[in-house]
Scaffold this motif. Structure first.
Motif, PDB file in Angstrom:
ATOM      1  N   GLY A   1       0.797  -1.213   0.000  1.00 19.70           N
ATOM      2  CA  GLY A   1       0.000   0.000   0.000  1.00 19.70           C
ATOM      3  C   GLY A   1       0.832   1.265   0.000  1.00 19.70           C
ATOM      4  O   GLY A   1       0.556   2.203  -0.764  1.00 19.70           O
ATOM      5  N   GLU A   2       1.856   1.300   0.842  1.00 17.27           N
ATOM      6  CA  GLU A   2       2.685   2.504   0.902  1.00 17.27           C
ATOM      7  C   GLU A   2       3.497   2.682  -0.371  1.00 17.27           C
ATOM      8  O   GLU A   2       3.710   3.816  -0.830  1.00 17.27           O
ATOM      9  N   ARG A   3       3.957   1.603  -0.962  1.00 17.61           N
ATOM     10  CA  ARG A   3       4.669   1.710  -2.246  1.00 17.61           C
ATOM     11  C   ARG A   3       3.770   2.389  -3.279  1.00 17.61           C
ATOM     12  O   ARG A   3       4.223   3.264  -4.026  1.00 17.61           O
ATOM     13  N   ILE A   4       2.520   1.963  -3.326  1.00 20.49           N
ATOM     14  CA  ILE A   4       1.590   2.529  -4.305  1.00 20.49           C
ATOM     15  C   ILE A   4       1.401   4.020  -4.064  1.00 20.49           C
ATOM     16  O   ILE A   4       1.484   4.829  -4.990  1.00 20.49           O
ATOM     17  N   TYR A   5       1.185   4.398  -2.808  1.00 24.91           N
ATOM     18  CA  TYR A   5       0.981   5.810  -2.523  1.00 24.91           C
ATOM     19  C   TYR A   5       2.227   6.632  -2.856  1.00 24.91           C
ATOM     20  O   TYR A   5       2.122   7.686  -3.495  1.00 24.91           O
ATOM     21  N   ARG A   6       3.394   6.170  -2.420  1.00 27.92           N
ATOM     22  CA  ARG A   6       4.623   6.927  -2.674  1.00 27.92           C
ATOM     23  C   ARG A   6       4.888   7.073  -4.167  1.00 27.92           C
ATOM     24  O   ARG A   6       5.360   8.123  -4.633  1.00 27.92           O
ATOM     25  N   ALA A   7       4.593   6.033  -4.937  1.00 23.43           N
ATOM     26  CA  ALA A   7       4.804   6.098  -6.380  1.00 23.43           C
ATOM     27  C   ALA A   7       3.853   7.102  -7.027  1.00 23.43           C
ATOM     28  O   ALA A   7       4.256   7.882  -7.905  1.00 23.43           O
ATOM     29  N   VAL A   8       2.603   7.102  -6.605  1.00 22.72           N
ATOM     30  CA  VAL A   8       1.624   8.043  -7.145  1.00 22.72           C
ATOM     31  C   VAL A   8       1.978   9.468  -6.723  1.00 22.72           C
ATOM     32  O   VAL A   8       1.876  10.416  -7.519  1.00 22.72           O
ATOM     33  N   GLU A   9       2.397   9.628  -5.486  1.00 17.75           N
ATOM     34  CA  GLU A   9       2.799  10.946  -4.996  1.00 17.75           C
ATOM     35  C   GLU A   9       3.965  11.499  -5.804  1.00 17.75           C
ATOM     36  O   GLU A   9       3.959  12.673  -6.217  1.00 17.75           O
ATOM     37  N   ALA A  10       4.970  10.660  -6.050  1.00 22.07           N
ATOM     38  CA  ALA A  10       6.130  11.093  -6.826  1.00 22.07           C
ATOM     39  C   ALA A  10       5.738  11.434  -8.261  1.00 22.07           C
ATOM     40  O   ALA A  10       6.252  12.397  -8.852  1.00 22.07           O
ATOM     41  N   THR A  11       4.813  10.662  -8.813  1.00 18.84           N
ATOM     42  CA  THR A  11       4.334  10.931 -10.170  1.00 18.84           C
ATOM     43  C   THR A  11       3.623  12.273 -10.229  1.00 18.84           C
ATOM     44  O   THR A  11       3.839  13.073 -11.144  1.00 18.84           O
ATOM     45  N   ARG A  12       2.784  12.515  -9.245  1.00 19.37           N
ATOM     46  CA  ARG A  12       2.027  13.772  -9.223  1.00 19.37           C
ATOM     47  C   ARG A  12       2.984  14.966  -9.143  1.00 19.37           C
ATOM     48  O   ARG A  12       2.764  15.996  -9.803  1.00 19.37           O
ATOM     49  N   GLU A  13       4.014  14.821  -8.347  1.00 17.49           N
ATOM     50  CA  GLU A  13       4.989  15.902  -8.224  1.00 17.49           C
ATOM     51  C   GLU A  13       5.770  16.103  -9.524  1.00 17.49           C
ATOM     52  O   GLU A  13       6.162  17.221  -9.860  1.00 17.49           O
ATOM     53  N   ALA A  14       5.971  15.022 -10.268  1.00 16.28           N
ATOM     54  CA  ALA A  14       6.800  15.093 -11.474  1.00 16.28           C
ATOM     55  C   ALA A  14       6.046  15.619 -12.689  1.00 16.28           C
ATOM     56  O   ALA A  14       6.602  16.395 -13.485  1.00 16.28           O
ATOM     57  N   VAL A  15       4.780  15.204 -12.867  1.00 15.77           N
ATOM     58  CA  VAL A  15       4.067  15.579 -14.095  1.00 15.77           C
ATOM     59  C   VAL A  15       2.733  16.281 -13.843  1.00 15.77           C
ATOM     60  O   VAL A  15       2.113  16.781 -14.777  1.00 15.77           O
TER      61      VAL A  15
END
Length: 280
Positions: free
Chosen positions: A44-58
């Protein structure tokens, strides 16, 4: 492979669409990958951190579905034991999902804000979860094909998805054409969840019929040049109507990733810190 392969209605190097380009997806992958593969985090945390990083990037949702599907696969691959197969490890990873995983994923979905996100009478992502992530996915499985993979141990991916990839390689002799073949197979097999949520069941059914017709035309083509003509026509039609088979694209990425993991299944090394073996 997701952006190199031509996927009618979806984003590729040759054909941007829906306000996104191939570069957005590559930037997203680079941002998300360290979190997707972080062995110190649970699913679960992997999914959130990945989505968070994506949102910050694009600044938009390029890969929620990809991340939701890829993380359990990578988690399973990192917890292999000699003689074990990927499907068994994946089943264990999914069965071990917790309420904490659900809370992280609910947060990830709210952050990504995918198109067509509606409300659910039970286990709505806007509320605090009271069940495990697997139980929440079970509630959504009838209307969301990604949730269906969680509750059916990636049946579409481990079965028809891998078969389509193999058939595409054998027929066209090309990895990118194999990815396109798998994508069309998913589009034709069931109504795309993303289109269904945004545009309704009639539109989703119409797109499924278009995919069937395109596959039939490709069957009459002697080479990829001929095939590309039909694929380009379908791409134009879908994008002119705003139909993006995003779930089919996500499943395609997961099928290709699964295929790569299966090719390396024999390689396990002891992971003394975790008490089991780790995929390399």
């Amino acid at each position: 492979m997701d952006v190199v392969a031509f996927k009618p209605g979806n984003v590729s190097w040759e054909s941007p669409g829906h306000g996104m380009t191939a570069e957005d997806f590559l930037i997203s992958a680079k941002a998300a990958a360290p979190h997707v593969a972080n062995p110190d985090l649970e699913i679960g945390e992997r999914i959130y951190r990945a989505v968070e990083a994506t949102r910050e990037a694009v600044g938009c949702n390029t890969n929620l579905g990809i991340v939701l599907l890829a993380v359990p696969l990578i988690h399973a691959a990192q917890h292999c034991m000699p003689g074990d197969i990927l499907a068994h490890r994946l089943q264990r990873s999914l069965a071990a999902l917790t309420r904490d995983d659900a809370e992280w994923v609910y947060r990830a979905i709210r952050l990504a804000a995918p198109g067509g996100l509606g409300e659910s009478p039970r286990h709505d992502v806007r509320e605090t979860p009271v069940v495990t992530l697997l139980e929440a996915m079970r509630e959504a499985a009838a209307r969301d094909r990604i949730a269906y993979q969680y509750t059916h141990c990636y049946a579409d991916i481990l079965g028809p998805g891998l078969v389509s990839l193999h058939q595409g390689r054998m027929h066209w002799g090309s990895e990118t054409a194999a990815v396109t073949t798998a994508y069309l197979g998913f589009m034709a097999s069931f109504s795309d969840s993303h289109i269904w949520r945004k545009h309704g069941s009639s539109a989703a059914g119409a797109v499924r019929t278009m995919a069937f017709d395109c596959i039939a035309r490709l069957g009459q083509c002697a080479d990829w040049t001929c095939a590309k003509t039909h694929l380009t026509g379908l791409d134009t039609t879908l994008k002119s109507t705003g139909f993006n088979p995003g779930t089919s694209a996500d499943l395609t990425v997961a099928a290709w990733l699964t295929d790569q993991l299966l090719h390396g299944e024999a390689t396990c090394i002891p992971n003394h810190t975790q008490g089991d073996s780790q995929f390399v």
